[in-house]
Design an enzyme around this catalytic site. Structure first.
Site, PDB file in Angstrom:
ATOM      1  N   THR A 173       0.643  -1.405   0.226  1.00  8.54           N
ATOM      2  CA  THR A 173       0.110  -0.195  -0.010  1.00  8.54           C
ATOM      3  C   THR A 173       1.030   1.177   0.034  1.00  8.54           C
ATOM      4  O   THR A 173       1.902   1.386   0.633  1.00  8.54           O
ATOM      5  CB  THR A 173      -0.946   0.059   1.405  1.00  8.54           C
ATOM      6  OG1 THR A 173      -1.929  -0.981   1.150  1.00  8.54           O
ATOM      7  CG2 THR A 173      -1.648   1.285   1.540  1.00  8.54           C
ATOM      8  N   ARG A 201     -13.811  -8.283  -0.127  1.00 12.35           N
ATOM      9  CA  ARG A 201     -12.953  -7.558   1.139  1.00 12.35           C
ATOM     10  C   ARG A 201     -12.738  -6.347   0.872  1.00 12.35           C
ATOM     11  O   ARG A 201     -12.185  -6.070  -0.291  1.00 12.35           O
ATOM     12  CB  ARG A 201     -11.787  -8.709   1.132  1.00 12.35           C
ATOM     13  CG  ARG A 201     -11.175  -8.384   2.462  1.00 12.35           C
ATOM     14  CD  ARG A 201      -9.999  -7.464   2.233  1.00 12.35           C
ATOM     15  NE  ARG A 201      -9.167  -7.547   3.145  1.00 12.35           N
ATOM     16  CZ  ARG A 201      -8.007  -6.598   3.145  1.00 12.35           C
ATOM     17  NH1 ARG A 201      -7.527  -5.700   2.317  1.00 12.35           N
ATOM     18  NH2 ARG A 201      -7.089  -6.398   4.383  1.00 12.35           N
ATOM     19  N   GLY A 203     -10.215  -3.332   3.028  1.00 17.56           N
ATOM     20  CA  GLY A 203      -9.241  -3.431   4.119  1.00 17.56           C
ATOM     21  C   GLY A 203      -9.123  -2.095   4.889  1.00 17.56           C
ATOM     22  O   GLY A 203     -10.375  -1.301   4.930  1.00 17.56           O
ATOM     23  N   ASP A 204      -8.277  -1.890   5.476  1.00 13.82           N
ATOM     24  CA  ASP A 204      -8.440  -0.519   6.344  1.00 13.82           C
ATOM     25  C   ASP A 204      -8.059   0.780   5.546  1.00 13.82           C
ATOM     26  O   ASP A 204      -8.622   1.794   6.123  1.00 13.82           O
ATOM     27  CB  ASP A 204      -7.092  -0.629   7.380  1.00 13.82           C
ATOM     28  CG  ASP A 204      -5.936  -0.788   6.628  1.00 13.82           C
ATOM     29  OD1 ASP A 204      -5.847  -1.734   5.810  1.00 13.82           O
ATOM     30  OD2 ASP A 204      -4.797  -0.062   7.217  1.00 13.82           O
ATOM     31  N   THR A 223      -0.040   0.913   6.843  1.00 18.97           N
ATOM     32  CA  THR A 223       0.129  -0.131   5.766  1.00 18.97           C
ATOM     33  C   THR A 223       0.413  -1.383   6.712  1.00 18.97           C
ATOM     34  O   THR A 223       1.182  -1.621   7.486  1.00 18.97           O
ATOM     35  CB  THR A 223       1.342  -0.007   4.885  1.00 18.97           C
ATOM     36  OG1 THR A 223       1.526  -1.198   4.103  1.00 18.97           O
ATOM     37  CG2 THR A 223       2.612   0.540   5.400  1.00 18.97           C
ATOM     38  N   GLY A 226      -4.612  -5.238   7.251  1.00 18.24           N
ATOM     39  CA  GLY A 226      -5.859  -4.278   7.344  1.00 18.24           C
ATOM     40  C   GLY A 226      -6.935  -4.517   8.234  1.00 18.24           C
ATOM     41  O   GLY A 226      -7.392  -3.966   9.148  1.00 18.24           O
TER      42      GLY A 226
HETATM   43  N1  ASP Z   1      -3.330  -2.584   4.528  1.00 21.13           N
HETATM   44  C1  ASP Z   1      -3.918  -2.941   3.252  1.00 21.13           C
HETATM   45  C2  ASP Z   1      -4.886  -3.758   3.256  1.00 21.13           C
HETATM   46  O1  ASP Z   1      -5.286  -4.587   4.332  1.00 21.13           O
HETATM   47  C3  ASP Z   1      -2.676  -3.772   2.726  1.00 21.13           C
HETATM   48  C4  ASP Z   1      -1.203  -2.921   2.682  1.00 21.13           C
HETATM   49  O2  ASP Z   1      -0.825  -2.305   3.544  1.00 21.13           O
HETATM   50  O3  ASP Z   1      -0.492  -3.349   1.694  1.00 21.13           O
HETATM   51  O4  ASP Z   1      -5.983  -3.724   2.358  1.00 21.13           O
END
Ligand code: ASP
Length: 310
Positions: A173, A201, A203-204, A223, A226
């Site tokens: 990310t 799905r 994520g965060d 990052t 998530g």
């Molecule tokens: N935080 C991101 C997610 O869970 C993944 C990442 O940080 O690469 O979607």
């Protein structure tokens, strides 16, 4: 009269297990992309533009690079498509915009910003977000724009291992946080999510308070895994420690990223910036692509633990 704050910009290109020294050419390219993102955002700050413009400029550069899991280099879902998430937040006003699960928007962060500035909403998802992008004249691309061989191979590996969007060893990310000359903060994050994710799905990253948050005292972009950032409301937790508990930025960031999240079984990193210009870039993975530009000084980038940043 107090002096105008020195502008600061931090970026990340993800935290994850990246084998040290395995691919020197790629490492050079990644460092160059981080530096280019920093220069793009720094130019806005030095021109006196708001922090929002700086984080937008920096993240756009990273989204256009194939090396990060956002925009062009986004990971594949279980079904072999790319679904992108992004969010932006203005610390001074608490305005925010986000998109989730978009498939044909070249720069999802620009769409998130349009949601903030040109809609009455905060978070748009899927087909509705695509329709909003069309209506707003945001650049759209065909899905093959996001097809990169490295990510396709990663999906095939994940499918062979039977992963279902829970692969936890690589996070790519991208994000940026900035403090502008008016003393205002902004945060932005953009991602393809996690390799092999399914069932829509999310994520965060696009969830305000989880992967992305900014208030008058603090801005964070995260990052990592998530689901754990959502469960700890990580970015909000860090910023409220700074704003209400008046914890120093490094202590607040360390408590949530390196203690609360690992205690639940999660991992990752973050970039966190305070209104006083103090900052932290914690991570508990093998490395984190990261960088910093203070005032007009040359941008500095780092990947591995212990790389000097001062
Ligand atoms: N935080 C991101 C997610 O869970 C993944 C990442 O940080 O690469 O979607």
């Amino acid at each position: 009269m107090t002096a105008a704050p020195v502008p600061v910009l931090l970026v990340h290109g993800g935290a994850g297990v990246i084998r040290h020294g395995t691919d020197a050419a790629r490492e050079r390219e990644v460092r160059a992309a981080l530096a280019a993102a920093l220069r793009a955002g720094q130019a806005r700050l030095l021109a006196g533009d708001p922090a929002l413009d700086a984080v937008t400029a920096a993240v756009t550069v990273l989204e256009d690079s194939p090396y990060f899991n956002a925009g062009r280099g986004a990971v594949f879902t279980h079904d072999g498509v790319n679904e992108l998430d992004a969010a932006i937040m203005d610390g001074a006003t608490l305005r925010a915009g986000a998109v989730a699960g978009v498939r044909q928007v070249r720069n999802p962060l620009q769409l998130a910003r349009a949601v903030m500035e040109r809609s009455p909403h905060v978070l748009l998802a899927g087909a509705g977000a695509e329709a909003f992008a069309r209506a707003q004249g945001i650049e759209r691309v065909t899905p093959d724009y996001f097809h990169t061989e490295d990510r396709w191979r990663e999906l095939q590996d994940a499918l062979r291992q039977g992963a279902h969007g829970a692969r936890v060893d690589h996070f790519g990310t991208v994000g940026a946080v900035a403090l502008d000359a008016a003393g205002q903060l902004a945060a932005a994050t953009s991602t393809g999510g996690m390799t092999g994710k399914r069932w829509g799905r999310i994520g965060d990253s696009p969830l305000i308070g989880a992967g992305t948050y900014a208030n008058a005292a603090c801005a964070m972009s995260g990052t990592g895994w998530g689901e754990f950032y959502i469960r700890t409301a990580a970015a909000h937790a860090v910023c409220m420690r700074v704003a209400l508990l008046q914890q120093p930025v490094p202590a607040a960031a360390d408590a949530v990223i390196n203690h609360e999240i690992p205690a639940l079984g999660g991992s990752g990193g973050a970039i966190v910036l305070g209104a006083d210009g103090s900052f932290a870039l914690p991570f508990n993975t093998d490395g984190m692509y990261r960088g910093c530009a203070t005032g007009g000084a040359a941008p500095r980038v780092a990947i591995w633990p212990g790389e000097d940043f001062a």
